[in-house]
Motif scaffolding. Structure first.
Motif, PDB file in Angstrom:
ATOM      1  N   HIS A   1       2.113  -0.303  -7.201  1.00 54.29           N
ATOM      2  CA  HIS A   1       0.941  -0.412  -6.333  1.00 54.29           C
ATOM      3  C   HIS A   1      -0.054  -1.382  -6.949  1.00 54.29           C
ATOM      4  O   HIS A   1      -0.742  -2.116  -6.257  1.00 54.29           O
ATOM      5  CB  HIS A   1       0.300   0.964  -6.128  1.00 54.29           C
ATOM      6  CG  HIS A   1      -0.830   0.949  -5.143  1.00 54.29           C
ATOM      7  ND1 HIS A   1      -0.647   0.650  -3.814  1.00 54.29           N
ATOM      8  CD2 HIS A   1      -2.157   1.176  -5.307  1.00 54.29           C
ATOM      9  CE1 HIS A   1      -1.819   0.698  -3.190  1.00 54.29           C
ATOM     10  NE2 HIS A   1      -2.741   1.006  -4.066  1.00 54.29           N
TER      11      HIS A   1
ATOM     12  N   PRO B   1       0.826  -1.212   0.000  1.00 50.41           N
ATOM     13  CA  PRO B   1       0.000   0.000   0.000  1.00 50.41           C
ATOM     14  C   PRO B   1       0.858   1.260   0.000  1.00 50.41           C
ATOM     15  O   PRO B   1       2.079   1.213   0.220  1.00 50.41           O
ATOM     16  CB  PRO B   1      -0.808  -0.128   1.296  1.00 50.41           C
ATOM     17  CG  PRO B   1       0.046  -0.984   2.185  1.00 50.41           C
ATOM     18  CD  PRO B   1       0.744  -1.942   1.277  1.00 50.41           C
TER      19      PRO B   1
ATOM     20  N   ASP C   1       4.818  -3.803   4.120  1.00 54.09           N
ATOM     21  CA  ASP C   1       3.796  -3.105   4.901  1.00 54.09           C
ATOM     22  C   ASP C   1       4.476  -2.527   6.128  1.00 54.09           C
ATOM     23  O   ASP C   1       5.195  -3.242   6.851  1.00 54.09           O
ATOM     24  CB  ASP C   1       2.676  -4.068   5.306  1.00 54.09           C
ATOM     25  CG  ASP C   1       1.426  -3.322   5.770  1.00 54.09           C
ATOM     26  OD1 ASP C   1       1.343  -2.088   5.561  1.00 54.09           O
ATOM     27  OD2 ASP C   1       0.527  -3.967   6.340  1.00 54.09           O
TER      28      ASP C   1
ATOM     29  N   SER D   1      -3.494  -4.640  -0.039  1.00 49.83           N
ATOM     30  CA  SER D   1      -4.188  -3.355  -0.214  1.00 49.83           C
ATOM     31  C   SER D   1      -5.149  -3.096   0.936  1.00 49.83           C
ATOM     32  O   SER D   1      -5.644  -4.013   1.578  1.00 49.83           O
ATOM     33  CB  SER D   1      -4.935  -3.353  -1.532  1.00 49.83           C
ATOM     34  OG  SER D   1      -4.027  -3.516  -2.614  1.00 49.83           O
TER      35      SER D   1
END
Length: 242
Positions: A205, A46, A221, A242
Motif C-alpha cells: 500500500h 488502495p 483499482d 490513494s
C-alpha cells in the motif's frame, strides 16, 4: 540432423485476461500481466483494489473464473518445480500444537528441496542459518515465532522463503504495519535479491524504504490495472492511486 530446440520456458509469472469472482463480487477484472526474470515489481493500489487477490491467483491459491495464469510457462495446477517459488503471506499462520521456534518455521522453507526420506543435510542447515541471519533474527532463532512482534514475524516469513533459495519471490504486503527496523531489513534483503538477479513481486500500500529498489510498478483499482510505470515513478504512481 539437429535435435529440435526444446520449448523456452515462460516468464516467472504471467496472467492473461485474469478474472476472479469471490462471494458474488468481481475482484479481478481482465488483468494482463507478465513478470519477467529479474523484475522487482510492486503491485500498488488502495485497500480493496485486488492486490492480494492478484498474487494469490498468480500462484494458483485462488482459482480464476476466466482467463489464464502461468508459472514458468505452466498453469499452477501442472507446475511441479515449487522450489523455484518463495511465497511470503501477510501473516504467520496460527497453527495448533506445540509453538514452533523461529528456526523451525524457517527450516520449513527447505521442504521443497528435500527428499521425503532424507533428514536435513548440512546444506539445508546452512541455508536456514543464512536466511535467519539475513533478516537479523539470529539471536531469536530458538524463540517461539508466535511470541515475536508483528514486524519480527514478517521477517521470519521472509527468512522462510529465503531458505528455499528460490528464483522468484511473491511477498504480500510485507511492509504493512511493521516497524521501521523491519522495513529497513526488508529493503536490505530486496537489495541483495536484486543484485543476485532474483525476481520479486511485492504487494504494497506504501513502499517506504524499498521504493528505490523497485524497477516496475502496476497500480490496481477496482480489480483492474489502471497504470504501469517504470523505475523512479513508484512514489508518484502510489500517490495518484490513494
Amino acid at each position: 540432423m539437429k535435435s529440435p530446440t526444446p520449448p523456452r520456458p515462460g516468464p516467472p509469472f504471467a496472467m492473461n485476461g485474469g478474472h476472479v469472482r469471490l462471494d458474488g463480487r468481481d475482484v479481478l477484472r481482465g488483468v494482463d500481466l507478465a513478470v519477467e526474470p529479474g523484475d522487482l515489481l510492486a503491485v500498488l493500489g488502495p485497500n480493496g483494489a485486488g492486490k492480494s487477490t492478484l498474487v494469490k491467483a498468480l500462484l494458483g491459491l485462488l482459482p480464476l473464473s476466466a482467463g489464464r495464469t502461468e508459472i514458468y510457462g505452466r498453469p499452477p495446477a501442472r507446475f511441479r518445480d515449487w522450489k523455484r517459488i518463495g511465497y511470503v503471506p501477510q501473516r504467520l499462520p496460527m497453527g495448533g500444537g506445540v509453538p514452533a521456534t523461529v528456526r523451525e518455521v524457517v527450516a520449513s522453507g527447505r521442504i521443497a528441496r528435500q527428499s521425503r526420506w532424507r533428514p536435513p543435510s548440512a546444506a539445508d542447515r546452512a541455508a536456514v542459518d543464512r536466511a535467519i541471519e539475513a533478516v537479523g533474527l539470529s539471536a531469536r532463532a530458538r524463540d517461539s515465532a508466535h511470541l515475536l512482534s508483528g514486524g519480527q514475524q514478517q521477517r521470519v516469513l521472509i527468512a522462510r522463503a529465503l531458505a528455499g533459495e528460490p528464483d522468484a519471490f511473491v511477498m504480500d504486503e510485507p511492509t504493512a504495519g511493521v516497524d521501521a527496523a523491519s522495513q529497513a531489513a526488508l529493503a536490505g534483503t530486496l537489495g541483495e535479491l536484486a543484485a543476485a538477479g532474483r525476481t520479486v513481486v511485492l504487494v504494497a500500500h506504501e513502499l517506504g524504504p524499498v521504493e528505490p529498489l523497485i524497477n516496475r510498478t502496476i497500480v490496481l483499482d477496482h480489480g483492474r490495472v489502471v497504470r504501469e510505470t517504470s523505475t523512479g515513478a513508484a512514489t508518484a504512481a502510489l500517490g495518484r492511486a490513494s
